[in-house]
Scaffold this motif. Structure first.
Motif: not given
Length: 101
Positions: A84-91, A93-101
Motif C-alpha cells: 500500500p501507498i501513503l499519499m500526503f499533502c499539507g492537510t 485535501a489536495r491528495a484527495k482531490l488528485l485521487y478523485q480526479s
C-alpha cells in the motif's frame, strides 16, 4: 481510501520507520517544497523513506496547477509503486482531490 492507498496530512522524516512498520511500502508526496517554513523538504523525506525501505516519489502541485499531466503522472506512480501507498499533502485535501480526479 482503499486497501492500496491511504491519504494523510503532512508526514515527517522521523515517522517513516513507523509508516513502514504499519505495513506501507511506498510514500507519495504531492506537497511542493517550502509551502510553509516548518515542513520537511522532499530531499529529507526521500532519505528517510530510503532508510525505512519505502519507495518514494514526489509529485508536487497546488490546486491551481492540477492538470491532466499531473493526473497522468499520479496514475503512473499509483500503478508502479509497491502497495500500500501513503499519499500526503499539507492537510490531505489536495491528495484527495488528485485521487478523485
Amino acid at each position: 481510501m482503499t486497501d492500496d492507498l491511504t491519504i494523510y496530512k503532512q508526514i515527517y522524516p522521523s515517522q517513516c520507520v513507523k509508516i513502514a512498520e504499519l505495513g506501507y511500502r511506498s510514500v507519495l508526496n504531492i506537497r511542493p517544497d517550502a509551502e510553509i517554513e516548518t515542513q520537511p523538504n522532499s530531499c529529507d523525506l526521500a532519505k528517510a523513506t530510503e532508510q525505512a525501505n519505502l519507495a518514494y516519489q514526489h509529485l508536487p502541485f497546488d490546486d491551481e496547477r492540477l492538470s491532466m499531466l499531473t493526473v497522468e503522472q499520479f496514475a503512473d506512480f499509483y500503478h508502479s509503486m509497491p502497495k500500500p501507498i501513503l499519499m500526503f499533502c499539507g492537510t490531505g485535501a489536495r491528495a484527495k482531490l488528485l485521487y478523485q480526479s
